[in-house]
Scaffold this motif. Structure first.
Motif, mmCIF file in Angstrom:
data_model
loop_
_atom_site.group_PDB
_atom_site.id
_atom_site.type_symbol
_atom_site.label_atom_id
_atom_site.label_comp_id
_atom_site.label_asym_id
_atom_site.label_seq_id
_atom_site.Cartn_x
_atom_site.Cartn_y
_atom_site.Cartn_z
ATOM 1 N N ASP A 137 0.827 -1.216 0.000
ATOM 2 C CA ASP A 137 0.000 0.000 0.000
ATOM 3 C C ASP A 137 0.855 1.258 0.000
ATOM 4 O O ASP A 137 0.363 2.342 -0.294
ATOM 5 N N MET A 138 2.132 1.143 0.320
ATOM 6 C CA MET A 138 3.050 2.295 0.313
ATOM 7 C C MET A 138 3.784 2.347 -1.023
ATOM 8 O O MET A 138 4.529 1.410 -1.351
ATOM 9 N N SER A 139 3.606 3.449 -1.756
ATOM 10 C CA SER A 139 4.254 3.539 -3.071
ATOM 11 C C SER A 139 5.777 3.537 -2.917
ATOM 12 O O SER A 139 6.489 3.039 -3.793
ATOM 13 N N THR A 140 6.270 4.091 -1.803
ATOM 14 C CA THR A 140 7.724 4.107 -1.573
ATOM 15 C C THR A 140 8.290 2.693 -1.559
ATOM 16 O O THR A 140 9.297 2.417 -2.223
ATOM 17 N N MET A 141 7.651 1.781 -0.845
ATOM 18 C CA MET A 141 8.194 0.420 -0.748
ATOM 19 C C MET A 141 8.062 -0.310 -2.090
ATOM 20 O O MET A 141 8.957 -1.072 -2.466
ATOM 21 N N ALA A 152 7.274 -5.336 8.284
ATOM 22 C CA ALA A 152 8.067 -4.567 9.248
ATOM 23 C C ALA A 152 7.954 -5.177 10.633
ATOM 24 O O ALA A 152 8.695 -4.824 11.538
ATOM 25 N N LYS A 194 11.658 -5.875 6.921
ATOM 26 C CA LYS A 194 12.184 -4.524 6.731
ATOM 27 C C LYS A 194 12.909 -4.089 8.009
ATOM 28 O O LYS A 194 12.393 -4.388 9.094
ATOM 29 N N PRO A 195 14.033 -3.406 7.948
ATOM 30 C CA PRO A 195 14.697 -2.917 6.738
ATOM 31 C C PRO A 195 15.510 -4.024 6.064
ATOM 32 O O PRO A 195 16.049 -4.901 6.730
ATOM 33 N N PHE A 196 15.607 -3.942 4.738
ATOM 34 C CA PHE A 196 16.443 -4.888 4.001
ATOM 35 C C PHE A 196 17.106 -4.146 2.850
ATOM 36 O O PHE A 196 16.629 -3.091 2.437
ATOM 37 N N LYS A 226 17.634 -3.459 -10.862
ATOM 38 C CA LYS A 226 19.099 -3.550 -10.802
ATOM 39 C C LYS A 226 19.581 -5.005 -10.908
ATOM 40 O O LYS A 226 20.691 -5.274 -11.323
ATOM 41 N N LYS A 251 8.303 1.080 -4.972
ATOM 42 C CA LYS A 251 9.370 1.642 -5.806
ATOM 43 C C LYS A 251 10.740 1.095 -5.404
ATOM 44 O O LYS A 251 11.564 0.780 -6.261
ATOM 45 N N ILE A 252 10.965 0.963 -4.099
ATOM 46 C CA ILE A 252 12.255 0.419 -3.626
ATOM 47 C C ILE A 252 12.446 -1.004 -4.161
ATOM 48 O O ILE A 252 13.489 -1.331 -4.728
ATOM 49 N N ASN A 298 12.968 -0.969 -7.934
ATOM 50 C CA ASN A 298 14.315 -0.524 -8.315
ATOM 51 C C ASN A 298 15.370 -1.583 -7.993
ATOM 52 O O ASN A 298 16.314 -1.778 -8.759
ATOM 53 N N MET A 299 15.191 -2.294 -6.867
ATOM 54 C CA MET A 299 16.142 -3.373 -6.534
ATOM 55 C C MET A 299 16.065 -4.488 -7.574
ATOM 56 O O MET A 299 17.091 -5.003 -8.021
#
Lengths: 170, 131
Positions: free
Chosen positions: B14-18, B94, B115-117, B28, B20-21, B24-25
């Motif tokens: 539900d968190m766009s930040t997570m 979390a 999390k965190p990872f 990569k 995206k993380i 992006n991982m």
């Protein structure tokens, strides 16, 4: 406020410090420096963006259950928030956007989740609320009356910010 | 089956930040067939639609705590359906308490990341699923 309460508040706060250190180290490859915590005497939270997460639950002492509630607040200047978001999301953000609107909330969620795990070993059972982020100049956070708030300034290569913990036994 | 960067992956948080993380991982790591959902309910629909369209997801990465359908409820839905009962599922959370791990394992989770990872941990957790 009794000495017992002050001791419990300090014990309660420590896992949050450990959790935020770990979060920045693992997710942003950044070491943070924790400055001496102090009791806060005003409702103003210094920063442009603050993430908040409420909690309630109980702790067990001498086989008796006691209720408590609390609030975790982490506040950043916009400049620091952009640097932290860029590092955490692995892409450059030079201005605030919807894409990073919940970055602060996610950080507070991770810190809270990890502090909760440590506190569970100290007889605390905690329910976490859903985290949120507020944005604006001269943020003012209304803490419940007759509660103490510990404010801790944190510095890092990404900038300085504050973590505040409010703890109330009810 | 070994992990293949060409796999079709659904990231649910539900968190766009997570989201995206994680995206992006994975990017990569070489993955490029990445899809997102912000809750278990749309994710469940996406998983079923993709299967019906003969383009099923190969791997699910889901947050545990979401306001609608949680990651755990989505996992239970998948494990109780004949089509998806072996679909690889990585749970992200979390809340690292032992009781949560036990509950997720009993419900059929493939692996668990707390999390965190960082990217290295995520890669290791994924590779362990497909070993």
């Amino acid at each position: 406020m009794s000495t017992d309460y002050n001791k419990r508040f300090i014990l309660f706060s420590k896992p949050f410090v450990d959790a935020i250190k770990d979060t920045f180290k693992v997710m942003m490859d950044t070491e943070i420096t924790i400055h001496s915590p102090k009791i806060k005497n005003e409702n103003k939270t210094h920063g442009d963006i603050a993430a908040l997460i409420g909690m309630n639950g109980l702790y067990i002492q001498d086989d008796e259950e006691h209720d408590f509630k609390g609030l975790l607040v982490i506040a950043w200047s916009m400049e620091t928030y952009l640097k932290i978001s860029s590092k955490m999301l692995m892409e450059e953000f030079s201005e605030y956007s919807e894409e990073i609107s919940d970055t602060g909330a996610e950080i507070s969620n991770i810190v809270m989740g990890n502090a909760k795990k440590i506190l569970a070993t100290n007889s605390y059972k905690i329910d976490m609320a859903t985290p949120s982020t507020i944005k604006g100049q001269n943020l003012e956070i209304k803490y419940p009356p007759k509660t103490k708030v510990i404010e801790t300034v944190i510095s890092s290569d990404l900038g300085e910010f504050v973590m505040e913990i409010c703890y109330q036994e009810i | 089956m070994a992990f293949d960067v060409k796999q079709k992956i659904l990231i649910i948080d539900d968190m766009s930040t997570m989201r995206k993380i994680i995206k992006n991982m994975l990017t990569k790591m070489g993955c490029d067939d990445l899809h997102e959902a912000d809750d278990g309910t749309p994710a469940w629909e996406m998983i079923q639609s993709a299967y019906k369209a003969d383009a099923p997801f190969d791997f699910i990465i889901s947050d545990w705590n979401m306001p609608g359908m949680t990651g755990l409820d989505l996992l239970k839905n998948l494990r109780s359906s004949a089509e998806f009962n072996t679909l690889p599922f990585l749970m992200v959370t979390a809340e690292a308490e032992q009781s949560n791990v036990v509950l997720a394992v009993k419900s059929g989770v493939s692996n668990f990341v707390v999390k965190p990872f960082n990217q290295e941990t995520l890669k290791m957790k994924i590779e362990k699923i497909f070993k």
